[in-house]
Motif scaffolding. Structure first.
Motif, PDB file in Angstrom:
ATOM      1  N   GLY A 170       8.600  18.664  -2.381  1.00  0.00           N
ATOM      2  CA  GLY A 170       8.395  17.257  -2.675  1.00  0.00           C
ATOM      3  C   GLY A 170       9.746  16.596  -2.855  1.00  0.00           C
ATOM      4  N   VAL A 171      10.102  15.688  -1.979  1.00  0.00           N
ATOM      5  CA  VAL A 171      11.397  15.015  -2.013  1.00  0.00           C
ATOM      6  C   VAL A 171      11.144  13.526  -1.921  1.00  0.00           C
ATOM      7  N   PHE A 172      11.757  12.753  -2.781  1.00  0.00           N
ATOM      8  CA  PHE A 172      11.605  11.309  -2.715  1.00  0.00           C
ATOM      9  C   PHE A 172      12.853  10.652  -3.271  1.00  0.00           C
ATOM     10  N   ALA A 173      13.041   9.409  -2.931  1.00  0.00           N
ATOM     11  CA  ALA A 173      14.224   8.649  -3.359  1.00  0.00           C
ATOM     12  C   ALA A 173      13.770   7.409  -4.102  1.00  0.00           C
ATOM     13  N   ARG A 174      14.587   6.979  -5.035  1.00  0.00           N
ATOM     14  CA  ARG A 174      14.333   5.731  -5.738  1.00  0.00           C
ATOM     15  C   ARG A 174      15.669   5.124  -6.162  1.00  0.00           C
ATOM     16  N   LYS A 232       8.235   6.702 -16.840  1.00  0.00           N
ATOM     17  CA  LYS A 232       7.964   5.469 -16.118  1.00  0.00           C
ATOM     18  C   LYS A 232       7.167   5.793 -14.866  1.00  0.00           C
ATOM     19  N   THR A 233       6.316   4.847 -14.462  1.00  0.00           N
ATOM     20  CA  THR A 233       5.547   5.053 -13.249  1.00  0.00           C
ATOM     21  C   THR A 233       6.462   4.912 -12.043  1.00  0.00           C
ATOM     22  N   SER A 234       6.264   5.779 -11.062  1.00  0.00           N
ATOM     23  CA  SER A 234       7.111   5.764  -9.885  1.00  0.00           C
ATOM     24  C   SER A 234       6.317   6.292  -8.699  1.00  0.00           C
ATOM     25  N   VAL A 235       6.938   6.222  -7.527  1.00  0.00           N
ATOM     26  CA  VAL A 235       6.308   6.658  -6.283  1.00  0.00           C
ATOM     27  C   VAL A 235       7.115   7.818  -5.730  1.00  0.00           C
ATOM     28  N   ARG A 236       6.442   8.843  -5.268  1.00  0.00           N
ATOM     29  CA  ARG A 236       7.135   9.959  -4.645  1.00  0.00           C
ATOM     30  C   ARG A 236       6.361  10.407  -3.414  1.00  0.00           C
ATOM     31  N   ARG A 237       7.094  11.111  -2.567  1.00  0.00           N
ATOM     32  CA  ARG A 237       6.484  11.677  -1.373  1.00  0.00           C
ATOM     33  C   ARG A 237       6.282  13.170  -1.562  1.00  0.00           C
ATOM     34  N   THR A 238       5.193  13.659  -1.060  1.00  0.00           N
ATOM     35  CA  THR A 238       4.913  15.082  -1.078  1.00  0.00           C
ATOM     36  C   THR A 238       4.891  15.566   0.356  1.00  0.00           C
ATOM     37  N   PHE A 239       5.811  16.483   0.673  1.00  0.00           N
ATOM     38  CA  PHE A 239       5.936  16.987   2.031  1.00  0.00           C
ATOM     39  C   PHE A 239       5.412  18.411   2.108  1.00  0.00           C
ATOM     40  N   LYS A 240       5.047  18.793   3.294  1.00  0.00           N
ATOM     41  CA  LYS A 240       4.705  20.184   3.581  1.00  0.00           C
ATOM     42  C   LYS A 240       5.476  20.573   4.819  1.00  0.00           C
ATOM     43  N   PRO A 241       6.193  21.678   4.795  1.00  0.00           N
ATOM     44  CA  PRO A 241       6.978  22.054   5.955  1.00  0.00           C
ATOM     45  C   PRO A 241       6.124  22.153   7.203  1.00  0.00           C
ATOM     46  N   SER A 242       6.691  21.672   8.290  1.00  0.00           N
ATOM     47  CA  SER A 242       5.951  21.683   9.550  1.00  0.00           C
ATOM     48  C   SER A 242       5.669  23.113   9.969  1.00  0.00           C
ATOM     49  N   GLY A 243       4.442  23.339  10.450  1.00  0.00           N
ATOM     50  CA  GLY A 243       4.060  24.670  10.901  1.00  0.00           C
ATOM     51  C   GLY A 243       3.591  25.583   9.792  1.00  0.00           C
ATOM     52  N   PRO A 284       0.840  -1.205   0.000  1.00  0.00           N
ATOM     53  CA  PRO A 284       0.000   0.000   0.000  1.00  0.00           C
ATOM     54  C   PRO A 284       0.872   1.251   0.000  1.00  0.00           C
ATOM     55  N   LEU A 285       0.324   2.331  -0.474  1.00  0.00           N
ATOM     56  CA  LEU A 285       1.033   3.601  -0.449  1.00  0.00           C
ATOM     57  C   LEU A 285       1.126   4.103   0.985  1.00  0.00           C
ATOM     58  N   ALA A 286       2.310   4.580   1.364  1.00  0.00           N
ATOM     59  CA  ALA A 286       2.505   5.129   2.693  1.00  0.00           C
ATOM     60  C   ALA A 286       1.947   6.549   2.749  1.00  0.00           C
ATOM     61  N   GLU A 287       1.988   7.112   3.923  1.00  0.00           N
ATOM     62  CA  GLU A 287       1.477   8.464   4.107  1.00  0.00           C
ATOM     63  C   GLU A 287       2.295   9.448   3.273  1.00  0.00           C
ATOM     64  N   ASN A 288       1.599  10.351   2.609  1.00  0.00           N
ATOM     65  CA  ASN A 288       2.204  11.379   1.753  1.00  0.00           C
ATOM     66  C   ASN A 288       2.796  10.826   0.463  1.00  0.00           C
ATOM     67  N   GLU A 289       2.598   9.545   0.188  1.00  0.00           N
ATOM     68  CA  GLU A 289       3.100   8.979  -1.059  1.00  0.00           C
ATOM     69  C   GLU A 289       2.040   9.068  -2.140  1.00  0.00           C
ATOM     70  N   GLU A 290       2.511   9.204  -3.363  1.00  0.00           N
ATOM     71  CA  GLU A 290       1.610   9.243  -4.496  1.00  0.00           C
ATOM     72  C   GLU A 290       2.305   8.640  -5.710  1.00  0.00           C
ATOM     73  N   LEU A 291       1.487   8.136  -6.622  1.00  0.00           N
ATOM     74  CA  LEU A 291       2.001   7.580  -7.869  1.00  0.00           C
ATOM     75  C   LEU A 291       2.060   8.679  -8.920  1.00  0.00           C
ATOM     76  N   TYR A 292       3.077   8.615  -9.780  1.00  0.00           N
ATOM     77  CA  TYR A 292       3.206   9.617 -10.835  1.00  0.00           C
ATOM     78  C   TYR A 292       4.065   9.030 -11.946  1.00  0.00           C
ATOM     79  N   VAL A 293       4.124   9.737 -13.062  1.00  0.00           N
ATOM     80  CA  VAL A 293       4.972   9.362 -14.190  1.00  0.00           C
ATOM     81  C   VAL A 293       6.185  10.276 -14.157  1.00  0.00           C
ATOM     82  N   ASN A 294       7.379   9.689 -13.979  1.00  0.00           N
ATOM     83  CA  ASN A 294       8.592  10.489 -13.816  1.00  0.00           C
ATOM     84  C   ASN A 294       9.123  10.973 -15.159  1.00  0.00           C
ATOM     85  N   GLY A 295      10.317  11.619 -15.107  1.00  0.00           N
ATOM     86  CA  GLY A 295      10.913  12.184 -16.305  1.00  0.00           C
ATOM     87  C   GLY A 295      11.309  11.155 -17.341  1.00  0.00           C
ATOM     88  N   ASP A 296      11.468   9.880 -16.919  1.00  0.00           N
ATOM     89  CA  ASP A 296      11.785   8.802 -17.858  1.00  0.00           C
ATOM     90  C   ASP A 296      10.538   8.165 -18.448  1.00  0.00           C
TER      91      ASP A 296
END
Length: 644
Positions: A250-254, A229-240, A215-227
């Motif tokens: 939005g920062v994610f690793a693969r 290809k389908t991939s997963v990324r996280r979308t963050f919002k600064p605290s406060g 399952p997708l974790a919190e703040n994760e979403e599916l998208y089509v990357n620059g290649d």
């Protein structure tokens, strides 16, 4: 009597016929009717008409029928619903059939006992038919096809595993997940990936070739990357940061080719927030030693963690470096955050490389030179060190060496004609000289007198005699002198450096100085002689520059100096000077001609008796003449060869 019969017929038409017709509507009611008809043979009360008016529960109603018609009827105690039907002049069998249809009852015959219970449809206990999962796999080309419509993920995974032989795992949290999708003849991993993308889950392939749906974790979403290809990324919002306020990240690793990389898409985001999120995504330990201020707009795909931090800190005083698996982050001036790097140059000298580093980049970085090892030591911010190191590595390339072969040819052609008659008086002159290859003969007084006497004997004319010390010289001489001087020096020079060749001679002339020292009694004069050197050189300066296609640009300057004569009175010798400057481009190992510098010198010297030496014919007797023609040609051939 007639009225009673008519009423009975109507009752029969209204109740008996509809009940019988109604009972025939379903097989179940027909089966009950058949049971009662069979029992009526031994229990005649079933065919007896009932005259009963009871408004009560079904228990009371059936108990009344049993009493009036002598029937054994047992009613399930769970049946408590009321019966508001007044059925008269109808057989007990028809009433039981009617109640079974209306109130959904079931009748069981045990001997002569009629057991009435609530009807339970056996279909509700039957197992639902198993839905076929439409999944197929082609082993010839490894393609997977699926036609899914609200099927459970567990059933789909099981079917895929069965047809393909590849293990597909579904975690407990997705056991009840239902999926839909249509995929036709797609490669296995592509089909699995698109199935997950379509149903908003993610698919991961493990190193042991298991395919896991997650399952997708919190703040994760599916998208089509620059290649694409389908991939997963996280979308963050600064605290406060409240919703709608400026700043989002939005920062994610693969994993790409076995390496975990960072991607980020941020607008007016805090640098500190990006550092923390990237460290969390990469699961790196970090420690921040100073306040990191500032916001940034950044959009990068698949960069390393070090590259990402370098981009964030570019243009700031912040830096980082790794120590024991922990990234230390903060102001570059703090102790423990300064870095150093020793760069050993392989192809260039440190003298030229250090001078090429931009002055702005050197601020805040200490540079030490170790000439013995041709090494540069950089100390300061790691980001600045990396920047300077990249420049040095680009500059530290092999410098071509150019071998320059210079072939110089000097050709001198001289023609001298000397003619005339010389006569004089001298105490000691002997007859003699050369007749061949040229005439240069001297006659003494005795020879001339003998010659005059012989002429007098033949012509009877007395020409007289010359004085005893008289002499005469007859000269008629032509000489040709061809001289060829060849020299082949070889020069080598680094690319962009000048090679110089100088060949020449040095002569000295006397410079006399007279100094007068006056005094009261007498004056003294002192003569001082100084010999001053004068040089005449052939100088060649060649500066080669190698281009990318192994062509050599030659900047050539040639200076030719030569002494035209050597004075005997001690005066400075006259010089001839020729210069030319040229630029040209040739291929390596090509020979180019530079030269053809030609110099012509004509010298005519004569001496004789005034007036007579200028009269035709007589001038050959009363004068002596020397005519010299000199032609000098200088040719240069230059051949550059690139040595690597």
């Amino acid at each position: 009597m007639h009225k009673k019969f008519t009423r009975t017929v109507w009752l029969w038409l209204l109740f008996v016929c509809p009940l019988q017709l109604f009972a025939q509507q379903t097989p179940r009611i027909a089966a009950i009717q058949k049971k009662l008809d069979s029992l009526a043979k031994t229990a005649p009360g079933l065919n007896q008409k009932v005259f009963l008016q009871i408004n009560g529960s079904v228990q009371q109603y059936l108990s009344g029928i049993a009493s009036s018609n002598s029937l054994s009827i047992s009613v399930d105690p769970k049946l408590t619903f009321p019966v508001n039907d007044n059925l008269n002049d109808v057989t007990a069998s028809n009433i039981l059939t009617f109640l079974s249809q209306k109130y959904n009852l079931d009748i069981t015959i045990v001997g002569n006992i009629i057991y009435v219970t609530a009807y339970v449809d056996p279909a509700q206990f039957a197992k639902a038919p198993v839905k076929e999962i439409k999944v197929s796999y082609s082993r010839s080309d490894g393609t997977l096809s699926m036609t899914l419509d609200n099927d459970t993920l567990t059933s789909v995974a099981k079917k895929i595993t069965q047809v393909s032989g590849k293990n597909v795992i579904v975690p407990t949290s997705l056991q009840t997940k239902r999926v839909s999708g249509f995929i036709a003849s797609a490669p296995f991993e592509t089909a699995m990936d698109k199935l997950a993308y379509t149903n908003e889950i993610k698919m991961v392939k493990t190193d042991d070739n298991y395919y896991l749906f997650q399952p997708l974790a919190e703040n994760e979403e599916l998208y089509v990357n620059g290649d694409n290809k389908t991939s997963v990324r996280r979308t963050f919002k600064p605290s406060g940061t409240p919703t709608g306020a400026g700043g989002s990240t939005g920062v994610f690793a693969r994993v790409v080719n076995g390496q975990k990389l960072i991607s980020a898409d941020a607008t007016n985001a805090s640098i500190l927030t990006l550092v923390k999120q990237a460290s969390q995504e990469m699961k790196y330990n970090y420690s921040i030693y100073s306040d990191i201020k500032g916001n940034i707009d950044i959009h990068v795909n698949d960069v390393s963690y070090d590259q990402f931090l370098g981009l964030l800190f570019k243009g700031t005083d912040n830096t980082f470096h790794s120590e024991g698996g922990v990234y230390l982050i903060g102001d570059s001036k703090l102790e423990g955050l300064r870095s150093f790097k020793a760069i050993h140059l392989q192809n260039r000298s440190i003298d030229t490389v250090v001078a090429m580093i931009p002055a702005d980049w050197k601020k805040g970085v200490e540079i030490k030179e170790f000439r013995e090892q041709n090494t540069i030591l950089l100390s300061g911010s790691s980001s600045q060190i990396r920047e300077i190191e990249q420049v040095i590595n680009q500059l530290d390339e092999l410098v071509p060496v150019i071998l320059i072969e210079v072939t110089m040819i000097d050709i001198t052609k001289t023609r001298t004609i000397a003619t005339g008659i010389t006569a004089g008086v001298s105490d000691s002159v002997k007859t003699g000289g050369t007749v061949l290859p040229g005439v240069n003969f001297t006659f003494s007084a005795s020879s001339i007198n003998s010659f005059l006497s012989s002429i007098s004997s033949f012509t009877s004319v007395n020409l007289g005699k010359v004085v005893p010390n008289f002499y005469a010289t007859i000269q008629a001489l032509e000489s040709n002198n061809n001289v060829e001087i060849r020299s082949v020096p070889k020069l080598t020079a680094l690319n962009g450096h000048t090679a110089t060749l100088s060949i020449g001679s040095r002569q000295y002339y006397k410079n006399s100085t007279q100094n007068l020292y006056p005094s009261t009694s007498t004056s003294a004069t002192v003569f001082t002689n100084t010999y001053v050197p004068v040089e005449a050189n052939l100088a060649v300066n060649i500066k080669p520059i190698v281009s990318g296609d192994d062509q050599v640009t030659l900047n050539i300057a040639v200076n030719i100096e030569d002494f035209t004569s050597t004075p005997t009175d001690g005066s400075p010798p006259p010089e001839s000077i020729s210069k030319f400057i040229s630029s040209l481009r040739v291929h390596s190992e090509d020979t180019v001609l530079l030269g053809g510098i030609e110099r012509n010198e004509n010298d005519l010297a004569s001496s004789g008796i005034p007036i007579l030496s200028r009269i035709p014919i007589l001038k050959w007797i009363f004068s002596s003449r020397t005519k010299t023609n000199t032609k000098v040609v200088t040719v240069l051939f230059v051949k550059p060869t690139i040595l690597r």
